[in-house]
Design an enzyme around this catalytic site. Structure first.
Site, PDB file in Angstrom:
ATOM      1  N   ARG A  40       2.801  -9.506  -0.694  1.00  0.00           N
ATOM      2  CA  ARG A  40       2.949  -8.419  -1.663  1.00  0.00           C
ATOM      3  C   ARG A  40       3.889  -7.316  -1.197  1.00  0.00           C
ATOM      4  O   ARG A  40       4.367  -6.518  -1.991  1.00  0.00           O
ATOM      5  CB  ARG A  40       1.573  -7.825  -2.004  1.00  0.00           C
ATOM      6  CG  ARG A  40       0.869  -7.221  -0.826  1.00  0.00           C
ATOM      7  CD  ARG A  40      -0.596  -6.968  -1.121  1.00  0.00           C
ATOM      8  NE  ARG A  40      -0.864  -5.615  -1.569  1.00  0.00           N
ATOM      9  CZ  ARG A  40      -2.076  -5.089  -1.672  1.00  0.00           C
ATOM     10  NH1 ARG A  40      -3.149  -5.825  -1.384  1.00  0.00           N
ATOM     11  NH2 ARG A  40      -2.257  -3.872  -2.074  1.00  0.00           N
ATOM     12  N   HIS A  97       0.816  -1.214   0.000  1.00  0.00           N
ATOM     13  CA  HIS A  97       0.000   0.000   0.000  1.00  0.00           C
ATOM     14  C   HIS A  97       0.850   1.264   0.000  1.00  0.00           C
ATOM     15  O   HIS A  97       0.426   2.310  -0.474  1.00  0.00           O
ATOM     16  CB  HIS A  97      -1.008  -0.034   1.150  1.00  0.00           C
ATOM     17  CG  HIS A  97      -2.139  -0.960   0.848  1.00  0.00           C
ATOM     18  ND1 HIS A  97      -2.188  -2.238   1.319  1.00  0.00           N
ATOM     19  CD2 HIS A  97      -3.219  -0.799   0.036  1.00  0.00           C
ATOM     20  CE1 HIS A  97      -3.275  -2.827   0.833  1.00  0.00           C
ATOM     21  NE2 HIS A  97      -3.917  -1.977   0.063  1.00  0.00           N
ATOM     22  N   ARG A 114     -15.372   1.571  -1.525  1.00  0.00           N
ATOM     23  CA  ARG A 114     -15.086   0.299  -0.854  1.00  0.00           C
ATOM     24  C   ARG A 114     -15.185   0.508   0.645  1.00  0.00           C
ATOM     25  O   ARG A 114     -14.622   1.457   1.191  1.00  0.00           O
ATOM     26  CB  ARG A 114     -13.683  -0.181  -1.216  1.00  0.00           C
ATOM     27  CG  ARG A 114     -13.360  -1.509  -0.541  1.00  0.00           C
ATOM     28  CD  ARG A 114     -12.074  -2.079  -1.027  1.00  0.00           C
ATOM     29  NE  ARG A 114     -10.929  -1.381  -0.457  1.00  0.00           N
ATOM     30  CZ  ARG A 114      -9.674  -1.674  -0.774  1.00  0.00           C
ATOM     31  NH1 ARG A 114      -9.411  -2.619  -1.657  1.00  0.00           N
ATOM     32  NH2 ARG A 114      -8.674  -1.022  -0.219  1.00  0.00           N
ATOM     33  N   GLU A 168     -10.598 -11.116  -4.433  1.00  0.00           N
ATOM     34  CA  GLU A 168      -9.167 -10.982  -4.144  1.00  0.00           C
ATOM     35  C   GLU A 168      -8.642 -12.127  -3.284  1.00  0.00           C
ATOM     36  O   GLU A 168      -7.474 -12.176  -2.935  1.00  0.00           O
ATOM     37  CB  GLU A 168      -8.871  -9.621  -3.492  1.00  0.00           C
ATOM     38  CG  GLU A 168      -9.745  -9.278  -2.320  1.00  0.00           C
ATOM     39  CD  GLU A 168      -9.536  -7.856  -1.804  1.00  0.00           C
ATOM     40  OE1 GLU A 168      -8.551  -7.207  -2.168  1.00  0.00           O
ATOM     41  OE2 GLU A 168     -10.379  -7.406  -1.011  1.00  0.00           O
ATOM     42  N   ASN A 226      -4.025  -7.299  -6.683  1.00  0.00           N
ATOM     43  CA  ASN A 226      -2.887  -7.161  -5.757  1.00  0.00           C
ATOM     44  C   ASN A 226      -2.914  -8.260  -4.704  1.00  0.00           C
ATOM     45  O   ASN A 226      -1.908  -8.899  -4.411  1.00  0.00           O
ATOM     46  CB  ASN A 226      -2.923  -5.808  -5.042  1.00  0.00           C
ATOM     47  CG  ASN A 226      -2.958  -4.658  -6.004  1.00  0.00           C
ATOM     48  OD1 ASN A 226      -2.570  -4.810  -7.151  1.00  0.00           O
ATOM     49  ND2 ASN A 226      -3.442  -3.509  -5.553  1.00  0.00           N
ATOM     50  N   ASP A 227      -4.095  -8.450  -4.128  1.00  0.00           N
ATOM     51  CA  ASP A 227      -4.199  -9.498  -3.114  1.00  0.00           C
ATOM     52  C   ASP A 227      -4.338 -10.876  -3.748  1.00  0.00           C
ATOM     53  O   ASP A 227      -3.763 -11.850  -3.252  1.00  0.00           O
ATOM     54  CB  ASP A 227      -5.403  -9.224  -2.195  1.00  0.00           C
ATOM     55  CG  ASP A 227      -5.039  -8.233  -1.109  1.00  0.00           C
ATOM     56  OD1 ASP A 227      -3.983  -8.413  -0.482  1.00  0.00           O
ATOM     57  OD2 ASP A 227      -5.776  -7.261  -0.921  1.00  0.00           O
ATOM     58  N   ARG A 251     -10.453   3.810  -1.676  1.00  0.00           N
ATOM     59  CA  ARG A 251      -9.927   3.060  -0.519  1.00  0.00           C
ATOM     60  C   ARG A 251     -10.215   3.871   0.750  1.00  0.00           C
ATOM     61  O   ARG A 251      -9.356   4.626   1.226  1.00  0.00           O
ATOM     62  CB  ARG A 251      -8.420   2.856  -0.657  1.00  0.00           C
ATOM     63  CG  ARG A 251      -7.990   1.881  -1.732  1.00  0.00           C
ATOM     64  CD  ARG A 251      -6.490   1.647  -1.663  1.00  0.00           C
ATOM     65  NE  ARG A 251      -6.070   0.520  -2.452  1.00  0.00           N
ATOM     66  CZ  ARG A 251      -5.594   0.603  -3.707  1.00  0.00           C
ATOM     67  NH1 ARG A 251      -5.463   1.764  -4.280  1.00  0.00           N
ATOM     68  NH2 ARG A 251      -5.219  -0.487  -4.349  1.00  0.00           N
ATOM     69  N   CYS A 280      -9.442  -3.635 -10.289  1.00  0.00           N
ATOM     70  CA  CYS A 280      -8.936  -2.429  -9.627  1.00  0.00           C
ATOM     71  C   CYS A 280      -7.565  -2.647  -9.002  1.00  0.00           C
ATOM     72  O   CYS A 280      -7.033  -1.777  -8.331  1.00  0.00           O
ATOM     73  CB  CYS A 280      -9.933  -1.925  -8.581  1.00  0.00           C
ATOM     74  SG  CYS A 280     -10.260  -3.116  -7.291  1.00  0.00           S
TER      75      CYS A 280
END
Ligand code: PEP
Ligand code: MG
Length: 605
Positions: free
Chosen positions: A488, A212, A355, A454, A477-478, A319, A525
């Site tokens: 990650r 992040h 989200r 995810e 990403n996840d 986010r 996303c």
């Protein structure tokens, strides 16, 4: 993804032209910067051990201790006053508790007693006094209130030690000039609080390209490299450094020729950006007329300006956890309502996908967790936390529902891993809506609810999940980290964090196929949406939308507008037939460089 993905470069430094050192890590945020380094010392303050002379030296040490306490109190009062202007009473209470601890006679008396009796330094004496207090509290294991105070005590200890040692907390650093920030690590909340106009670029010892922190530096458009091993020890404040956010390299003490080379690379990038800016107002259609929605990921309402200026149509991922992480108290319903309303109003009629809170993992927050999880990415996170803290979830949902009258808002649930979790979440959302209806609060008639895919269990079950929801947004990403079992944010396993691993691609394909079978809208996303070669693949796999950091939008639009959907589908079919990361990456890079010759060699060098 930078082309380094799937095969990281060595982290050890190598000597280049005499005197300069080149260190390779992970390219985290594009751009090239050259400037003076500002190094943030790493680790907890090291407590010096000293033996004082009796008499004057001991009394000087006592005075130094008292002065550090005064400074800490002043800083806390100042912090409290500043926050009082913006935040609720709860914040004030936290700082009251901290101030009380500083004045705590027990810790002060014990410290001074130890300095005088043992003739040791103030840092050592204060640490020993605090350790005694902590031990006494730990003996009362059953007292929840006291245990929760431990964190506050450690926080105060750190502040006092920093003042004794003359070190300062990153969030309190006020830079006098523009610098390249070098640190061991930066947490997402620290990155969010950086003085953007003073930071030319960032380089850190640890971290991965989709951590992040890296995502935030892309949002803030700060060229960055992460996972550099020990850069924070190699560089000293004041050293000249180059940060190349394309290739993932940092050059320490660069020679004149090297500087010229990097200036030239920077000019090339800026020229490319200027060219891309011409696309801002054009639609994101392929040459054979397929519309691929192109929207932006944001963390803060202020980013809407950048969303618009980069030509994104709405927000594909807000986010919201950053509204919680950068402050001491929880945001109220009204504060959240204003934030969501602001974004929705300014982007109307384009959609804004909000989200719900995704705290946990690398976004630890003391509001919901008493201590970091031992295995944070597999622990309490996102919807798991919201379903345990319904009051917090309710506050956020009420704020979102209330904001729906001001624009085109949709709700996105993060980290869903089971059908039961989804059903519970949906039932709770309905309940909150009914409560608001009973209060006669105006809301949009229909508010779409979707989920992030995810977690591999959700990806495998996508065809079941879609029966309950309005849309899907794939969080690559996840998804990648859980499919590959590679954290990650951990540079040590960066070579295994493979967006282009055939297993990842097949799973994404499976999710898109399931969504299409049920006529469900599907977007992406995760960061895969924001790099030309991975975006090309996703378009060919059939996504309806790509959502990425605002600055990446023009480059992706260029790809969309340069290809036919038929072409992209052929590319995706070919990729699905390949069985290794290397082959897939080489193939996609060759394709994308053929489509957009301007990016040739920019990332890999
Ligand atoms: C993702 O996991 O791909 C995602 C978009 O969510 P985040 O990066 O915030 O975890
Ligand atoms: Mg995620």
């Amino acid at each position: 993804m930078p082309t380094g993905t799937g095969g990281t470069e060595m982290k050890s430094g190598r000597r280049g032209k005499a005197g300069e050192i080149v260190v390779s890590g992970q390219a985290a945020s594009p751009g090239v910067v050259i400037g003076k380094a500002f190094v943030i010392p790493h680790g907890l303050p090291v407590v010096p051990v000293k033996k004082l002379e009796a008499g004057e030296e001991v009394e000087d040490e006592v005075r130094r201790f008292r002065s550090a306490l005064d400074t800490t109190s002043r800083q806390l009062v100042e912090l409290q006053d500043n926050l009082k202007k913006k935040l609720s009473d709860q914040t004030t209470r936290i700082f009251d508790a901290h101030l009380q601890m500083i004045e705590d006679v027990m810790a002060v008396d014990q410290t001074i007693g130890l300095i005088r009796e043992k003739r040791i330094g103030a840092e050592q004496a204060f640490t020993a006094a605090i350790d005694n207090i902590v031990k006494a509290i730990e003996a009362h294991q059953q007292d929840q209130y006291l245990r929760e105070r431990l964190e506050d005590i450690r926080d105060v200890e750190r502040r006092v030690l920093e003042n004794l040692l003359g070190i300062c907390d990153i969030s309190r650093i006020r830079l006098k000039e523009r610098v390249v920030l070098i640190a061991h690590d930066l947490t997402p909340s620290q990155t969010a609080q950086l003085e953007r106009d003073r930071i030319l670029g960032c380089a850190t010892d640890v971290g991965g390209t989709t951590s992040h922190t890296a995502i935030l530096s892309r949002s803030l458009e700060i060229p960055s490299v992460v996972g550099l091993g020990d850069i924070s020890r190699r560089v000293q404040s004041g050293d000249k450094v180059v940060v190349d956010g394309f290739s993932g390299r940092v050059v320490i003490n660069p020679k004149r020729r090297t500087i010229e080379e990097y200036y030239s690379k920077d000019r090339r990038y800026k020229a490319l950006e200027d060219k891309l800016a011409e696309l801002v107002s054009l639609p994101s259609n392929t040459i054979d007329g397929r519309f691929v929605e192109l929207s932006a990921n944001i963390e803060f309402p202020e980013e809407v300006t950048s969303v618009i200026s980069h030509g994104a149509k709405g927000v594909g991922l807000f986010r919201t956890e950053f509204l919680y992480l950068t402050r001491e108290s929880l945001p109220t319903e009204q504060e959240q309502y204003l934030a969501y309303t602001d974004v929705a109003r300014r982007l109307k009629p384009d959609p804004v996908i909000i989200r719900t809170l995704d705290a946990g993992a690398d976004k630890f927050s003391r509001h919901f967790q008493s201590a970091p999880d031992p295995n944070p990415f597999l622990g309490d996170r996102a919807i798991r936390i919201c379903l345990k803290h319904k009051d917090i979830f309710r506050t956020q949902l009420r704020a979102i529902f209330r904001a729906t009258v001001h624009g085109n808002i949709k709700i996105l649930l993060p980290f869903i891993s089971t059908i039961e979790e989804l059903k519970k979440s949906l039932a709770f959302i309905r309940r909150v809506r009914r409560e608001l209806e009973a209060e006669k609060v105006p809301m949009a008639g229909k508010v779409e609810v979707g989920i992030m895919i995810e977690v591999p269990s959700a990806a495998m079950m996508a065809d079941e999940f879609v029966r309950y929801i309005d849309f899907i947004s794939i969080g690559t990403n996840d998804l990648i980290q859980y499919v590959m079992a590679a954290d990650r944010g951990n540079e040590r396993v960066a070579s295994l964090y493979q967006p282009l691993n055939p297993a990842v691609i097949r799973l994404i394909h499976q999710v898109i196929t399931a969504a299409k079978r049920h006529d469900t809208w599907v977007g992406v996303c995760g960061e895969m949406a924001g790099y030309p070669h991975t975006a090309l693949l996703l378009i060919g796999l059939g996504v309806d939308e790509l959502s990425t950091s605002p600055a990446a939008i023009p480059g992706i639009k260029k790809i969309i507008r340069s290809i036919s959907y038929q072409h992209a589908r052929r590319v995706a079919d070919k990729v699905l037939s390949l069985n290794s990361v290397g082959k897939i990456k080489n193939y996609l890079l060759a394709e994308v460089e053929e489509i957009d010759k301007g990016i040739k060699g920019l990332y890999g060098e």
